[in-house]
Design an enzyme around this catalytic site. Sequence first.
Site, mmCIF file in Angstrom:
data_model
loop_
_atom_site.group_PDB
_atom_site.id
_atom_site.type_symbol
_atom_site.label_atom_id
_atom_site.label_comp_id
_atom_site.label_asym_id
_atom_site.label_seq_id
_atom_site.Cartn_x
_atom_site.Cartn_y
_atom_site.Cartn_z
ATOM 1 N N SER A 109 -9.456 1.689 3.296
ATOM 2 C CA SER A 109 -8.607 2.497 2.425
ATOM 3 C C SER A 109 -7.602 1.690 1.613
ATOM 4 O O SER A 109 -6.968 2.226 0.706
ATOM 5 C CB SER A 109 -7.846 3.544 3.251
ATOM 6 O OG SER A 109 -6.926 2.934 4.161
ATOM 7 N N LYS A 124 0.839 -1.197 0.000
ATOM 8 C CA LYS A 124 0.000 0.000 0.000
ATOM 9 C C LYS A 124 0.875 1.249 0.000
ATOM 10 O O LYS A 124 1.932 1.289 0.642
ATOM 11 C CB LYS A 124 -0.896 -0.028 1.235
ATOM 12 C CG LYS A 124 -1.936 1.074 1.337
ATOM 13 C CD LYS A 124 -2.804 0.821 2.559
ATOM 14 C CE LYS A 124 -3.846 1.894 2.774
ATOM 15 N NZ LYS A 124 -4.675 1.598 3.976
ATOM 16 N N SER A 131 -9.925 -0.905 7.190
ATOM 17 C CA SER A 131 -9.257 -0.668 5.914
ATOM 18 C C SER A 131 -8.509 -1.862 5.343
ATOM 19 O O SER A 131 -8.012 -1.797 4.228
ATOM 20 C CB SER A 131 -8.308 0.530 6.017
ATOM 21 O OG SER A 131 -9.058 1.718 6.133
#
Length: 549
Positions: A210, A130, A234
Amino acid sequence: MRSLLLKSLPLATLLVLLSACQRTATPGAAIAAPSAAKEPKAATQENAQFAFAEVGIDELQARMGRGELTSHALTQAYLTRIASLDDAGPHLNAVIQTNPDALKEADARDAERKAGRVRGPLHGVPILLKDNIDATPMANSAGSLALASHHPRTDAFLVARLRDAGAVILGKTNLSEWANFRSSRSSSGWSARGGQTLNPYALDRSPCGSSSGSGSATAASLAAASIGTETDGSIICPSSVAGLVGIKPTVGLVSRNGIIPISYSQDTAGPMARSVADAAILLSAIVGRDDGDPVTAESTGRAIFDYHARLNRDGLRGARIGVLRKSMGFHPGADAAMERSLEAMRQAGAEVIDVELPTDGQWNDAEMDVLLYEFKHGVNAYLSRSGAPVNSLAGLIEYNRRNAKTEMPFFAQELFERAEAKGTLDEIAYIEARSKARRLAGAEGLEALVAASKLDAIVAPATAPAWLIDPLSGDHFLGEGYGPAAVAGTPSITVPMGDYFGLPMGIVFMGPAWSEPRLIELAFAFEQKTHARKPPKFLATASLGASKG
């Protein structure tokens, strides 16, 4: 960050997609009609032809061990697939940048293998990260144009662990900008730097956030697996809507050193994979004590470095599973899938009982106060320590104001502004809020319930099927079941449990702190009993003629 911010948003009728953007270049902020309608057939054919679609880490390692495959060939295959599916084709926008040294890393792992050195099950296996995790030589931006030129000098602790384990760092994934902690009206998967990430199951549906890019990329077999981060949902939410296994570890099991923060109390990183086995391998590689993150000292004597060994097809036999009925009822498809899942667990030998969390939701206001205080403190520390081009939250707010056309085309930065208005971490308001949130969710909540009812785990639907992308109104979030573990800092694992008109849904297993080994046993047994995961078809929109699950 997910559920706390979005539960009150109304349903909307407007469906829009954000235009695709070039990787690491100009933002994809313009509104466009869905452009993928002509792509699904070609994408589906390519998925069927791709030699490594849905192939697990164990099998990739076996092929390399037999000399049938090299890390170089595997890495090149994933890079080619990223170009054809992420940059072109359906334009998933899941990968925000690729590692320019990926093939060099693969060559080094091949040379080691040829010399008789194999570091472990991840040796030569490409993994995505990420884009809030430091990894040289790539930028680390949290999706913000303000940090597009920010190149950290060193790897995050977990990235160093992955490299020590032999993994090839393939690239960075797009995310909801600032991990969904800039505005309560954000569109999951959108960042000014990366544009809108799409869901590979239906391209007009949200990838949730996210860790949106990590979810979509892994579901689409753009890498063997990926790393996401979670503060509240997330990892679990994007894994659920992408038909993945996601593990949100106990806070302290995995170092946050080198990760752009939201909350010291709740942040953690964890694996997102297409199987429990792959997730267990990845988790084993990233755990460990780090002096740069003092909370990891609590993992001493509790961390296990081979979670893969806990895979047990019979893991549900004799288990006592508590069902959070109050976390159901927000979507009929999720409810029906839960009932089928509970019956599957009974058939596998588990005792399933209904339970209630007496403190459910009572921590919400305190949690938000904690996140606002800790975000200001944590992001200021990260920006100043890492040498970022903007060195404070106040500077980020000003940057966004000056560049509102590209940074804030649809939603603002009210969470940034609320955080900036907070004081320091020695204020009594913060200290009381932190104590209250953790106590109500953990000691008097999830952990108390597990102990009092003698449970192996608590289960609930992770979230609803993916909703339509709508940047003008934000996410149409209906509900979730993972909140207690997120706020308590305890582990949770989501596993596919079915689909609704082709849109995946996950069940979440939650337990007390450091219960990852038992949760992995239960999750693996459930996975092997149900085999609910289906690969994506890259449809332009959900097929309303498909089965409800």
